[in-house]
Design an enzyme around this catalytic site. Sequence first.
Site, PDB file in Angstrom:
ATOM      1  N   SER A  16     -13.463   4.021   0.496  1.00 42.98           N
ATOM      2  CA  SER A  16     -14.223   3.591   1.853  1.00 42.98           C
ATOM      3  C   SER A  16     -13.707   2.937   2.753  1.00 42.98           C
ATOM      4  CB  SER A  16     -15.182   2.236   0.967  1.00 42.98           C
ATOM      5  OG  SER A  16     -14.650   1.241   0.506  1.00 42.98           O
ATOM      6  N   ASN A  17     -12.300   2.380   2.683  1.00 41.34           N
ATOM      7  CA  ASN A  17     -11.592   1.954   3.579  1.00 41.34           C
ATOM      8  C   ASN A  17     -11.154   3.013   4.841  1.00 41.34           C
ATOM      9  OD1 ASN A  17     -10.600  -1.209   3.596  1.00 41.34           O
ATOM     10  ND2 ASN A  17     -10.564  -0.461   1.466  1.00 41.34           N
ATOM     11  N   MET A  93      -3.007   4.386  -5.703  1.00 39.18           N
ATOM     12  CA  MET A  93      -2.750   3.810  -7.048  1.00 39.18           C
ATOM     13  C   MET A  93      -1.334   4.155  -7.706  1.00 39.18           C
ATOM     14  SD  MET A  93      -5.245   1.717  -7.099  1.00 39.18           S
ATOM     15  CE  MET A  93      -5.463   0.937  -8.682  1.00 39.18           C
ATOM     16  N   ARG A  94      -0.694   4.387  -6.792  1.00 38.25           N
ATOM     17  CA  ARG A  94       0.803   4.409  -7.161  1.00 38.25           C
ATOM     18  C   ARG A  94       1.798   3.524  -6.587  1.00 38.25           C
ATOM     19  NH1 ARG A  94       1.761   9.793  -9.843  1.00 38.25           N
ATOM     20  NH2 ARG A  94       3.866   9.303  -9.447  1.00 38.25           N
ATOM     21  N   HIS A 112      -4.781  -5.131   0.226  1.00 39.16           N
ATOM     22  CA  HIS A 112      -4.596  -5.860  -1.005  1.00 39.16           C
ATOM     23  C   HIS A 112      -5.805  -6.451  -1.391  1.00 39.16           C
ATOM     24  CE1 HIS A 112      -3.132  -6.568  -4.940  1.00 39.16           C
ATOM     25  NE2 HIS A 112      -3.293  -7.931  -4.630  1.00 39.16           N
ATOM     26  N   THR A 144       7.034  -3.125   1.340  1.00 43.02           N
ATOM     27  CA  THR A 144       8.302  -3.190   1.075  1.00 43.02           C
ATOM     28  C   THR A 144       8.422  -2.691  -0.385  1.00 43.02           C
ATOM     29  OG1 THR A 144       8.302  -5.395   0.534  1.00 43.02           O
ATOM     30  CG2 THR A 144       8.891  -5.158   2.746  1.00 43.02           C
ATOM     31  N   GLU A 177     -12.071  -6.293   3.864  1.00 45.18           N
ATOM     32  CA  GLU A 177     -11.153  -5.537   4.275  1.00 45.18           C
ATOM     33  C   GLU A 177     -11.570  -4.650   5.323  1.00 45.18           C
ATOM     34  OE1 GLU A 177      -9.421  -4.850  -0.230  1.00 45.18           O
ATOM     35  OE2 GLU A 177     -11.071  -3.429   0.351  1.00 45.18           O
TER      36      GLU A 177
HETATM   37  C1  GRF Z   1      -9.462  -1.646  -1.882  1.00 43.31           C
HETATM   38  O1  GRF Z   1     -10.243  -2.788  -2.551  1.00 43.31           O
HETATM   39  C2  GRF Z   1      -8.059  -1.954  -1.641  1.00 43.31           C
HETATM   40  O2  GRF Z   1      -7.811  -3.326  -1.626  1.00 43.31           O
HETATM   41  C3  GRF Z   1      -7.354  -1.760  -2.982  1.00 43.31           C
HETATM   42  O3  GRF Z   1      -7.970  -0.444  -3.457  1.00 43.31           O
HETATM   43  C4  GRF Z   1      -9.424  -0.835  -2.911  1.00 43.31           C
HETATM   44  C5  GRF Z   1      -9.705   0.558  -2.593  1.00 43.31           C
HETATM   45  O4  GRF Z   1     -11.201   1.023  -1.999  1.00 43.31           O
HETATM   46  N1  GRF Z   1      -6.012  -1.415  -2.712  1.00 43.31           N
HETATM   47  P1  GRF Z   1     -11.462   2.278  -1.332  1.00 43.31           P
HETATM   48  O5  GRF Z   1     -10.756   3.359  -1.993  1.00 43.31           O
HETATM   49  O6  GRF Z   1     -10.995   2.184  -0.027  1.00 43.31           O
HETATM   50  O7  GRF Z   1     -12.968   2.299  -1.582  1.00 43.31           O
END
Ligand code: GRF
Length: 203
Positions: A16-17, A93-94, A112, A144, A177
Amino acid sequence: MSRPLRIVVLASGFGSNLQVIVDSIKAGKLRATVVAVISDRHDAYALQRARSENILSIYIDARQYPDRQKFDAALMEEVARLEPELIVLAGFMRVLTAQFVNQYPNRIMNIHPSLLPKHKGLNTHERVLRQGDSHHGATVHFVTPELDAGPIILQKKFPVSRADSPASLEQRVHECEYEIYPRAIQLFADGKLLSTKQRIDIN
Ligand code: GRF
């Protein structure tokens, strides 16, 4: 006017971001171009979003590599070929190896779901509730080698209410976000993030 900033987005999940970044570009609010979306998950919805937007989508299968170093070496090769000016982690997620991160000092951003330096790592919403925090929010920071510890670029916070649950906090964090990630990228594109010590609060 200068040309749009070349960004590569790394994402493992829903994306979604990523979508908000793409939409901000399309709305003319962000001067950037997403050169590619790379994922370590073949079923990441983020890859589907990329395809729908005619953005190059790349899947790298971690099972093909014996360890993190080898996976990151393959990722680095892929990224280098795309010649990004900025690498954007959006739910990737890595944990990137120092070898990767040190190749792009102050050129990798992450979002984050907490008010760093509070609650590094996973399950941030649950931890906020358990510890009775008065506020929660989101942080954009440079990456970092140390996890979730790089220089903070933007934060957005909100008060936690008694009625909040992990699900409601997740939704409210997402709203933060979606506001600060495109803004942080635009600040970078405008050359306004030159100091690694820079920190801007927008509450
Ligand atoms: C977000 O909440 C971000 O802060 C975290 O993972 C989530 C990703 O959400 N690192 P999306 O995949 O952008 O919907």
